[in-house]
Scaffold this motif. Structure first.
Motif, PDB file in Angstrom:
ATOM      1  N   ALA A 650       0.348  -1.406   0.243  1.00  0.00           N
ATOM      2  CA  ALA A 650      -0.147  -0.119   0.473  1.00  0.00           C
ATOM      3  C   ALA A 650       0.505   1.227  -0.178  1.00  0.00           C
ATOM      4  CB  ALA A 650      -1.107   0.150   1.363  1.00  0.00           C
ATOM      5  N   ILE A 651       0.457   2.295  -0.998  1.00  0.00           N
ATOM      6  CA  ILE A 651       1.572   3.689  -1.034  1.00  0.00           C
ATOM      7  C   ILE A 651       0.382   4.770  -0.452  1.00  0.00           C
ATOM      8  CG2 ILE A 651       2.377   5.030  -2.589  1.00  0.00           C
ATOM      9  CD1 ILE A 651       2.950   2.690  -4.238  1.00  0.00           C
ATOM     10  N   CYS A 652       0.461   5.282   0.373  1.00  0.00           N
ATOM     11  CA  CYS A 652      -0.221   6.167   0.625  1.00  0.00           C
ATOM     12  C   CYS A 652       0.592   8.040   0.886  1.00  0.00           C
ATOM     13  CB  CYS A 652      -0.997   5.818   2.272  1.00  0.00           C
ATOM     14  SG  CYS A 652       0.389   5.420   3.987  1.00  0.00           S
ATOM     15  N   GLY A 653      -0.527   8.366   1.926  1.00  0.00           N
ATOM     16  CA  GLY A 653       0.794  10.150   1.620  1.00  0.00           C
ATOM     17  C   GLY A 653      -0.432  11.045   1.679  1.00  0.00           C
ATOM     18  N   ALA A 654       0.454  12.453   1.730  1.00  0.00           N
ATOM     19  CA  ALA A 654      -0.608  13.601   1.711  1.00  0.00           C
ATOM     20  C   ALA A 654      -0.965  13.740  -0.165  1.00  0.00           C
ATOM     21  CB  ALA A 654      -0.131  14.353   2.101  1.00  0.00           C
ATOM     22  N   VAL A 655      -1.838  15.091  -0.516  1.00  0.00           N
ATOM     23  CA  VAL A 655      -1.295  15.042  -1.771  1.00  0.00           C
ATOM     24  C   VAL A 655      -0.403  15.511  -2.283  1.00  0.00           C
ATOM     25  CG1 VAL A 655      -2.669  16.107  -3.198  1.00  0.00           C
ATOM     26  CG2 VAL A 655      -4.116  15.046  -1.293  1.00  0.00           C
ATOM     27  N   GLY A 656      -0.088  14.879  -3.490  1.00  0.00           N
ATOM     28  CA  GLY A 656       1.079  15.719  -3.757  1.00  0.00           C
ATOM     29  C   GLY A 656       2.641  14.849  -3.809  1.00  0.00           C
ATOM     30  N   SER A 657       2.817  14.270  -2.241  1.00  0.00           N
ATOM     31  CA  SER A 657       3.908  13.748  -2.154  1.00  0.00           C
ATOM     32  C   SER A 657       4.263  13.052  -3.517  1.00  0.00           C
ATOM     33  CB  SER A 657       3.052  12.679  -0.775  1.00  0.00           C
ATOM     34  OG  SER A 657       2.950  11.685  -1.199  1.00  0.00           O
ATOM     35  N   GLY A 658       3.818  12.390  -3.963  1.00  0.00           N
ATOM     36  CA  GLY A 658       4.875  11.546  -5.132  1.00  0.00           C
ATOM     37  C   GLY A 658       4.209  10.090  -4.806  1.00  0.00           C
ATOM     38  N   MET A 814       4.949   7.873   1.285  1.00  0.00           N
ATOM     39  CA  MET A 814       5.461   9.005   1.161  1.00  0.00           C
ATOM     40  C   MET A 814       5.639  10.639   1.469  1.00  0.00           C
ATOM     41  SD  MET A 814       6.654   7.423  -1.766  1.00  0.00           S
ATOM     42  CE  MET A 814       6.949   8.649  -2.536  1.00  0.00           C
ATOM     43  N   GLN A 815       6.414  11.206   1.377  1.00  0.00           N
ATOM     44  CA  GLN A 815       6.065  12.439   1.803  1.00  0.00           C
ATOM     45  C   GLN A 815       7.862  13.543   0.849  1.00  0.00           C
ATOM     46  OE1 GLN A 815       6.658  13.235   5.936  1.00  0.00           O
ATOM     47  NE2 GLN A 815       6.779  15.725   5.825  1.00  0.00           N
ATOM     48  N   ASN A 816       6.880  14.045  -0.106  1.00  0.00           N
ATOM     49  CA  ASN A 816       7.999  14.794  -0.153  1.00  0.00           C
ATOM     50  C   ASN A 816       9.214  14.352  -0.933  1.00  0.00           C
ATOM     51  OD1 ASN A 816       6.944  17.279   0.509  1.00  0.00           O
ATOM     52  ND2 ASN A 816       8.535  17.591   2.613  1.00  0.00           N
ATOM     53  N   GLY A 817       8.506  13.420  -2.342  1.00  0.00           N
ATOM     54  CA  GLY A 817       9.442  12.925  -2.887  1.00  0.00           C
ATOM     55  C   GLY A 817       9.581  11.696  -2.578  1.00  0.00           C
ATOM     56  N   ARG A 818       9.884  11.386  -0.782  1.00  0.00           N
ATOM     57  CA  ARG A 818      10.724  10.464  -0.468  1.00  0.00           C
ATOM     58  C   ARG A 818       9.690   9.304   0.179  1.00  0.00           C
ATOM     59  NH1 ARG A 818      14.199  14.782  -0.346  1.00  0.00           N
ATOM     60  NH2 ARG A 818      16.298  14.516  -1.290  1.00  0.00           N
ATOM     61  N   VAL A 819       9.898   7.773  -0.256  1.00  0.00           N
ATOM     62  CA  VAL A 819       9.579   7.387   0.652  1.00  0.00           C
ATOM     63  C   VAL A 819      10.033   7.500   2.708  1.00  0.00           C
ATOM     64  CG1 VAL A 819       8.941   4.634   1.496  1.00  0.00           C
ATOM     65  CG2 VAL A 819       9.736   5.532  -0.219  1.00  0.00           C
ATOM     66  N   MET A 820       9.451   7.579   3.532  1.00  0.00           N
ATOM     67  CA  MET A 820       9.160   8.509   4.723  1.00  0.00           C
ATOM     68  C   MET A 820       8.780   7.364   5.366  1.00  0.00           C
ATOM     69  SD  MET A 820      10.855  11.292   3.895  1.00  0.00           S
ATOM     70  CE  MET A 820      11.123  12.260   5.888  1.00  0.00           C
ATOM     71  N   GLN A 821       8.306   6.920   5.647  1.00  0.00           N
ATOM     72  CA  GLN A 821       8.216   5.249   6.737  1.00  0.00           C
ATOM     73  C   GLN A 821       7.961   3.957   5.724  1.00  0.00           C
ATOM     74  OE1 GLN A 821       5.227   7.590   8.658  1.00  0.00           O
ATOM     75  NE2 GLN A 821       6.425   6.154  10.178  1.00  0.00           N
ATOM     76  N   ALA A 822       8.576   2.608   6.093  1.00  0.00           N
ATOM     77  CA  ALA A 822       7.462   2.076   5.153  1.00  0.00           C
ATOM     78  C   ALA A 822       8.223   0.635   6.306  1.00  0.00           C
ATOM     79  CB  ALA A 822       9.379   1.264   4.555  1.00  0.00           C
ATOM     80  N   GLY A 823       7.326  -0.179   6.603  1.00  0.00           N
ATOM     81  CA  GLY A 823       6.839  -1.112   7.000  1.00  0.00           C
ATOM     82  C   GLY A 823       5.465  -1.438   7.497  1.00  0.00           C
ATOM     83  N   PHE A 825       1.362  -1.944   8.833  1.00  0.00           N
ATOM     84  CA  PHE A 825       0.115  -1.124   9.792  1.00  0.00           C
ATOM     85  C   PHE A 825       0.820  -1.125  11.168  1.00  0.00           C
ATOM     86  CE2 PHE A 825      -2.908   0.498  11.959  1.00  0.00           C
ATOM     87  CZ  PHE A 825      -3.857   1.329  10.595  1.00  0.00           C
ATOM     88  N   GLN A 826       0.565  -2.001  12.203  1.00  0.00           N
ATOM     89  CA  GLN A 826       1.479  -1.676  13.393  1.00  0.00           C
ATOM     90  C   GLN A 826       2.312  -1.051  13.713  1.00  0.00           C
ATOM     91  OE1 GLN A 826      -0.811  -2.205  15.596  1.00  0.00           O
ATOM     92  NE2 GLN A 826      -2.135  -3.164  15.019  1.00  0.00           N
ATOM     93  N   GLU A 827       3.611  -1.822  12.957  1.00  0.00           N
ATOM     94  CA  GLU A 827       4.894  -0.922  12.422  1.00  0.00           C
ATOM     95  C   GLU A 827       5.066   0.701  13.057  1.00  0.00           C
ATOM     96  OE1 GLU A 827       6.767  -3.196  10.187  1.00  0.00           O
ATOM     97  OE2 GLU A 827       6.992  -4.981  10.996  1.00  0.00           O
ATOM     98  N   LEU A 828       4.692   1.077  11.592  1.00  0.00           N
ATOM     99  CA  LEU A 828       4.920   2.262  11.574  1.00  0.00           C
ATOM    100  C   LEU A 828       3.521   2.873  12.418  1.00  0.00           C
ATOM    101  CD1 LEU A 828       3.337   2.263   8.063  1.00  0.00           C
ATOM    102  CD2 LEU A 828       5.461   2.940   9.409  1.00  0.00           C
TER     103      LEU A 828
END
Length: 1496
Positions: A650-658, A814-823, A825-828
């Motif tokens: 799953a890939i999530c993040g704010a609008v325009g994060s990439g 995703m945040q500002n074109g980078r993968v800020m977190q990966a893992g 659900f519980q880990e994140l």
């Protein structure tokens, strides 16, 4: 006694070579017969050899069904001629007839050879029945043609003889001539007309079936042109069956035969591609590569055409060369033999026949070559469009690329027709100077210098014209780009009441184009004046020079010079067209060359591996990617990703994060700056904005794959489409409109998910697949599709719905074109560095739902609820998203929404011509133009007549007056004719362009005022075809084509007048020939007209398919379907080429026959002049008649050709008139019912017994809707798919009109006020966000009503302020076509900004935040609540919390109100639809929270 053999042979040869020999007829006859006999022996031996090899055939004649009139006539005529010659032989033996020839050997040999030849022909014709031939052999038809020419030549003196007593031989010759004429007719037709029965197990009539069936049968297997004989190709008789059918009934598409395999788009595309690659390998890139590739592609066929053109140009000057000899012959007839005169006539005729054959062949060859080049270029433009990189797509909009395909390619192929003039020009000028030098001596030098000076004048004019043409194309590009974009977003324009502003925008762009067109046409008129006046100028200068240097101007020399100057008109008149075509094609070629060099998607961006080679399905190492490679900061950076087979990511993040950009990097769509991307196995892709093809639902799901029922049913069920299919009358065979316009957003999304699932790929990339569907459907898709049918597959999915994250094996934040977190659900959640913000926003929404539910009634968990879930879900089939067109909500509507394009049938009505001619000043210019051309023609004839009458017949004679007076009068007459041309050309330019402008304006206003139903059922390609190709015909061609009809008729009337003055007897033969010409024209027109209409209709699907393919190029590449789409494009090109090729062939068929008829008139007039006794007619005037007669074939063919060509072009006028009469919407403003400026100030909406149907014969979609939305309240609208939600919104904006009842807003009946007054006072955020090419400022405030401060405030409120402040251009940041350089979420935020600026008292939200994340959605909902606190807000939404907080909820079912109350009261009733919806959603939420301890 006997003469030595050598001496006899020498004497015989000498006698044969004597032109005045009385035995010339016999000698020519013997030569022809011997040649025929030799050819026959060879042909018969070849046939017998073939018969021996294929022995075993059945020769019985019982299968002959019917003998035709053609066969009987050919047999009767052949036997008659054979019998006549036998009878003449008998008389010769009895010395009963006295031949002119004094050699009895020659006479007997000639008659015996003729009798023998016609005996063989008679036997051959008898055997045709036995050999079961459907067509007469080419050798037989050639013999009949030659026999007719021979008979006509030597029987001509009988036709005009008056004083000589007639002998038996004369009657015999006349009998043979008549019989030969009938045989000539049979040979031209070519068909034996015999009908046979085919013997087999089941006897079926092979030739008794209808002509339609024959042609269909043939067209499916072979091309008539490809299988035509040499004779058929020369005479174009291979197209006869199509004419026969077209004359009996209007042609249909299936009636048109296939094109030759060498002309097919696939063959042409492959050949051009090979040449393109060879050239690039040898020359490297650069614009020159395009020209060299085209040259390699066309040179062989072009060389053949050039050969024909050169022969044509050479033979055209034989006539002017012989005129002086002819005048001398007429002057000194008593000293000359008649045979010499007949030989001169034969020379004229032979030259004309060769000229006609070669002319028709090079023109047809040029058109055929143009068609091949067009097919090759269109296919390559299409193929390039599928490979363009994102940067290239931003610099070339679809409107511009469509212009390359429709306008630029046409201009290049038109130049192929003109290119032969380049070779013909020097030959024509050289031949002219040679003839002039022969008759005028050094006067020819003056003619040459003047000719070169006139041509040199074209150079600066051409340079200026080239600039104008470039400006025209740029202006057209801008207009087409804007028009294309407007048509795609017409619904938004109507909803926002922007249609008038965008209409004015197109008008401004058209005004710019109009100014460029007027400059070009004005210059063209001036150029035409110079060149039409050039022959007169050249002749005046030449004659004056001759007078000054003492060259004697005899009538023969003058007439020969005038004929030569007349022939020079062709290259001089054609020069501006040639230069104009050269300029236009150069501009267009440069544009296409530039386009073909645009950057493509990186071929090495992704390494594709076999799925058995690695356990990783997707791998990215140290990846950096950018949509704009020159940007200082990449779009994606430091990307590390390893996805094992079968994982769900799953890939999530704010609008325009990439998020979408990350999927694009895996697809290879975004420019890779560094790193490695590897994908294992086959991939499938579902874009965020649904891409649906025009066609059936099943076609969209199969997407080129083979239909397998079990697999298909499994796919459809997993994608929750079964219930949707039940809503359509034709189920999954229902046809989808353009861009899926008759499907709801959720249906489109699920169809393209089903498309991906059916492909059975290994890696699935899903870009926000759940945003467009409601909660229940989203859950069903996730469980049955993502975690069900795709459980073994690797899936990467972008989502804003937090409830779909826990099941993922890996979550990327995703945040500002980078993968800020990966893992997982519980880990994140434990990392506590950003992910919890997204989850927290989702929790708040759930809290609001649960709190309302608990406050409404005592909510108790019961175990049975789990068991009831499926039953609730089944009863729900809750709302999908809003439907945007009629067929979703009208179950009984026909499946075929997009109907085949309507075309007129039969003759183009006179009202079309009158509409065109009367548009400017009621048609006042038309008689003035005709008068100007008539004056030109009369002055031209007067000047030539003057010179012929006053010039002395011989060098020894004296002129009637002094040469200076003769030339002064001639110069004045020539100058007057030139001024008439200037007046005519300026008036045609003014009238033509003004008419085109008025037609365009009417059509444009009609299209903009059309109701939405018109755009729903009309593909954009059809409209673009009219505003592009058809409008170009009106701008640049139509007035000239119609003008030439009148001009050529005036010219031929003048020619006939001159010839009849010379010898009135010409009228006797001209009248039946004119009747034959009219017959041919009427026989030709029905077929050519329908073919032209088909050609126009078949052009639109190419453009439509191209526009669709460009929009879905990413999906096509992702599914590796390029080859299939290229194949479809080639098929569409062939579908257009078929009628176009046969139109061109039909035109040559007609021209060939008309030319032959005019030659017949010319030959008759020559024989008449030769035969008339001396003194009956002035030789000089007779020479003038011959001078005009030389152009008779051209003029006669030109008249019919211009009429037919104008009718074909008039189809463009007819098509534009169709779109100028589209039924209009209600008025934009009704002065009698204009609302107050502050209306609506309260915002109350009252529906009174509202009924809506999409057409009178359709059932009602909304039935007796009566309710009130109080002012200032928040109203939620829910209901199943097809329940009428979107129809209610469309009725509110009067996109569809109520059939009964009313809608009242603040005590104003909206059906009585103007549409602009209504729509401009309401606000709406549609589900599909639409941005226009331009800047952010223009997209926020298209009408320029607000200050920069107000714009920034709106941007800050809709969460885009910081994004724009980070850009250098700020408010002027670029927005490309469709807003493709902004994410879908950002586009929706811009649409939100629009309504925040507008501050309407009534706002409609159609799933306004579907494509934004939960955190942004929460902020937006708060802003809407604050900004529209005291205003009416009507919401259609899939996120339950946006509806649960409403003051009132309207539940629709089957077009009726099922429930309408506050959420709290509806929840008190457990059996309410709304209660079931909330219960189902809360159970899913409870399951989610229980699993993850989020709400404890």
């Amino acid at each position: 006694m006997s003469m030595p053999f050598g001496s006899a042979a020498q004497m015989g040869l000498t006698q044969w070579l004597q032109l005045n020999s009385p035995c010339m007829k016999e000698h020519i006859s013997i030569t022809m017969q011997l040649a025929f006999l030799a050819f026959f022996v060879i042909h018969f031996a070849w046939k017998r050899l073939g018969a021996v090899r294929n022995r075993g055939g059945n020769d019985i004649e019982e299968d002959l069904k019917k003998q035709s009139f053609s066969y009987k006539l050919s047999l009767l005529c052949s036997v008659s001629i054979f019998g006549t010659h036998c009878f003449i032989l008998l008389l010769l033996f009895q010395n009963s007839t006295v031949p002119q020839c004094d050699s009895s050997v020659s006479v007997f040999s000639a008659e015996i050879s003729q009798a023998l030849s016609w005996l063989i022909v008679s036997v051959y014709v008898m055997k045709i029945k036995k050999w079961r031939l459907i067509e007469f052999p080419w050798m037989l038809r050639t013999w009949w043609l030659c026999s007719f020419i021979l008979s006509l030549t030597f029987t001509a003196h009988f036709i005009t003889a008056k004083d000589e007593p007639l002998e038996f031989r004369d009657y015999a010759d006349l009998t043979c001539l008549v019989a030969s004429l009938f045989l000539l007719t049979v040979s031209i037709r070519g068909k034996t007309g015999l009908q046979f029965l085919e013997s087999s197990e089941v006897t079926e009539p092979l030739l008794l079936c209808s002509e339609t069936e024959q042609i269909k049968k043939k067209s499916s297997s072979f091309s008539p042109y490809g299988n035509a004989t040499l004779f058929q190709r020369i005479t174009f008789s291979w197209i006869n069956p199509l004419f026969s059918l077209g004359y009996k009934k209007p042609l249909e598409k299936d009636d048109v035969p296939n094109i030759y395999v060498k002309d097919s788009a696939q063959t042409c595309s492959q050949a051009f591609d090979k040449n393109l690659k060879t050239t690039i390998e040898q020359e490297g890139p650069g614009r020159a590569f395009f020209y060299k590739s085209v040259l390699r592609f066309v040179w062989k066929k072009a060389a053949i055409n050039a050969l024909f053109a050169v022969v044509n140009a050479s033979t055209a000057y034989i006539g002017p060369y012989l005129i002086n000899d002819f005048v001398v012959f007429l002057t000194k007839k008593q000293d000359q033999s008649l045979n010499y005169g007949y030989l001169l006539a034969l020379g004229f005729l032979s030259a004309k026949i060769v000229e006609t054959v070669t002319q028709r062949q090079w023109i047809f060859g040029a058109r055929q070559l143009g068609m091949r080049l067009r097919a090759a270029l269109i296919s390559h433009i299409y193929q390039k469009g599928l490979l363009l990189s994102s940067q290239s797509r931003q610099s070339h909009t679809s409107g511009e690329i469509i212009n390359y395909m429709s306008v630029d390619v046409q201009r290049i192929t038109d130049f192929i027709w003109y290119v032969n003039n380049i070779w013909m020009l020097p030959i024509q000028i050289s031949a002219a100077i040679f003839i002039l030098q022969k008759h005028l001596g050094l006067g020819a030098v003056a003619a040459l210098v003047t000719t070169l000076m006139v041509m040199a004048c074209n150079y600066p004019l051409t340079r200026i014209q080239r600039t104008y043409q470039s400006d025209i194309m740029n202006a057209k590009d801008e207009r087409m780009k804007a028009t294309s974009e407007i048509l795609k977003n017409m619904k938004i324009l109507k909803l926002q009441a922007w249609d008038n502003q965008f209409l004015n925008k197109v008008k401004r762009l058209r005004k710019k184009e109009y100014d460029c067109l007027w400059k070009s046409l004005r210059l063209q008129a001036f150029t035409t004046f110079i060149l039409w006046g050039a022959p007169s100028l050249i002749s005046v200068v030449t004659f004056v020079t001759c007078m000054l240097i003492g060259v004697k101007l005899t009538s023969g020399a003058v007439l020969s010079a005038l004929a030569t100057f007349q022939m020079l008109q062709s290259p001089i008149f054609g020069l501006p067209d040639l230069l104009s075509a050269l300029v236009q094609s150069k501009v267009s070629a440069d544009r296409i060359a530039s386009y073909l060099q645009q950057s493509e998607t990186q071929k090495d961006a992704v390494e594709y591996l076999s799925k058995d080679d690695t356990e990783l399905s997707v791998e990215i190492e140290n990846g950096a990617f950018s949509w704009e490679p020159e940007a200082s900061r990449p779009t994606l950076d430091e990307i590390e990703l390893r996805v094992k087979t079968g994982m769900k990511v799953a890939i999530c993040g704010a609008v325009g994060s990439g998020k979408s950009s990350l999927l694009s990097s895996i697809l290879g769509e975004i420019q890779k700056l560094r790193g490695t991307v590897r994908v294992s196995g086959k991939q499938a892709y579902v874009p965020q904005s649904p891409w649906i093809l025009t066609g059936t639902i099943r076609d969209n799901i199969l997407f080129g794959s083979i239909y397998e029922s079990e697999k298909y049913e499994r796919t459809v069920k997993a994608c929750a489409l079964i219930k949707d299919f039940e809503l359509f009358s034709n189920g999954d065979m229902t046809e989808i409109g353009e861009r899926g316009i008759n499907m709801s957003g959720g249906q489109k999304q699920r169809i393209q998910i089903a498309r991906a699932v059916y492909q059975d790929a290994d890696v699935y990339l899903l870009d926000d697949p759940f945003s467009a569907v409601d909660a229940h459907t989203g859950r069903q898709l996730f469980e049955e599709c993502l975690m069900g049918i795709l459980k073994e597959k690797t899936v990467l999915y972008v989502t804003h719905q937090v409830e779909f994250l826990p099941a993922a094996d890996l979550i990327l934040v995703m945040q500002n074109g980078r993968v800020m977190q990966a893992g997982k659900f519980q880990e994140l959640l434990k990392q506590n560095i950003g992910f919890e913000v997204l989850v927290g926003a989702h929790n708040e929404a759930l809290d609001s739902i649960l709190s309302i539910e608990k406050s409404s009634r005592n909510f108790k968990e019961e175990a049975k609820d789990e068991d009831d879930t499926s039953a609730i879900a089944e009863s729900l089939q809750t709302q999908r998203d809003s439907e945007h067109n009629i067929s979703t909500e009208n179950k009984k509507k026909e499946a075929k929404l997009v109907q085949d394009e309507e075309t007129e049938k039969g003759v183009i009505g006179k009202e079309v011509y009158l509409a065109y001619l009367r548009t400017v000043k009621g048609g006042l210019l038309v008689p003035i133009i005709i008068l100007a051309q008539s004056c030109f023609q009369m002055l031209q004839i007067a000047s030539n007549y003057w010179m012929a009458w006053t010039a002395p017949p011989t060098a020894e004679s004296k002129p009637k007056m002094s040469m200076d007076k003769i030339l002064l009068v001639y110069a004045l007459l020539a100058a007057g004719s030139s001024l008439c041309v200037l007046a005519r050309t300026i008036l045609v330019a003014i009238g033509g362009l003004s008419t085109a402008e008025k037609f365009f304006s009417r059509m444009l206003c009609s299209i903009f005022r059309a109701p939405m139903s018109f755009f729903d059922s009309t593909p954009t390609g059809r409209i673009l075809n009219r505003v592009s190709t058809d409008q170009s015909v009106l701008d640049l061609e139509m007035a000239i084509k119609l003008g030439w009809c009148a001009f050529s008729i005036i010219q031929i009337v003048g020619t006939i007048f001159v010839m009849s003055q010379v010898a009135w007897q010409v009228c006797v033969i001209f009248i039946p020939v004119a009747v034959a010409c009219v017959f041919y024209q009427r026989y030709y027109t029905p077929t050519a007209r329908e073919l032209s209409r088909m050609s126009g209709v078949e052009r639109a699907p190419i453009l439509h398919h191209f526009a669709e393919s460009l929009a879905g190029a990413t999906t096509i590449r992702a599914f590796d379907q390029r080859d299939r789409f290229i194949s479809s494009n080639l098929t569409l090109i062939d579908n257009h080429s078929r009628p176009w090729f046969h139109v061109a062939s039909a035109m040559e068929w007609l021209s060939f026959r008309l030319n032959l008829l005019s030659h017949f008139v010319f030959a008759f007039s020559l024989v008449l002049l030769v035969t008339l006794p001396e003194g009956v007619i002035n030789p000089s005037i007779a020479g003038l008649g011959v001078t005009y007669g030389l152009s008779l074939n051209v003029l006669q063919a030109t008249v019919i050709w211009n009429i037919c060509n104008a009718e074909n072009k008039m189809i463009s006028v007819e098509r534009i008139l169709q779109y100028s009469k589209i039924p209009s919407e209600a008025p934009l403003v009704v002065d009698a019912h204009k609302p107050l400026d502050n209306w609506p100030n309260v915002g109350s909406i009252v529906f009174r017994d509202l009924q809506v149907r999409y057409a009178e014969h359709f059932p009602a979609v909304l039935k007796n809707i009566t309710c009130e939305f109080p002012g200032g309240k928040k109203i939620g609208v829910v209901g199943r798919t097809g329940s009428g939600k979107s129809t209610l919104i469309q009725a509110l904006f009067r996109i569809v009109e109520p059939s009964h009842g009313t809608i009242v807003i603040d005590n104003v009946d909206i059906t009585k006020i103007g549409l602009h007054d209504l729509r401009s006072r309401l606000g709406i955020i549609p589900q599909d966000p639409a941005l226009f090419d331009g800047t952010v400022r223009v997209n926020l405030d298209p009408l320029a009503q607000y200050t920069d401060q107000e714009l920034w405030e709106a941007l800050d409120k809709c969460q885009l302020g910081d994004v724009l402040r980070a850009k250098d251009e700020k408010l002027n940041a670029t927005v490309v076509e469709n807003g493709d350089n902004w994410s879908v979420g950002q586009r929706q935020l811009v649409c939100l900004g629009r309504v925040l600026l507008k501050k309407s008292n009534i706002l409609v939200l159609d799933e306004a935040t579907a494509s934004v994340d939960s955190a942004t959605d929460g902020v937006i909902q708060k802003i809407i609540t604050q900004e529209f606190k005291d205003r009416t807000v009507v919401t259609i939404a899939h996120r339950i919390h946006t509806v649960i907080e409403s003051d009132l909820v309207l539940v629709l079912s089957d077009g009726r109100i099922a429930e309408f109350d506050s959420p709290a009261k509806l929840l008190e009733r457990e059996d309410s639809f709304f209660s079931k919806l909330i219960k189902e959603y809360s159970m899913r939420s409870k399951h989610f929270t229980g699993s993850n301890n989020l709400l404890s």
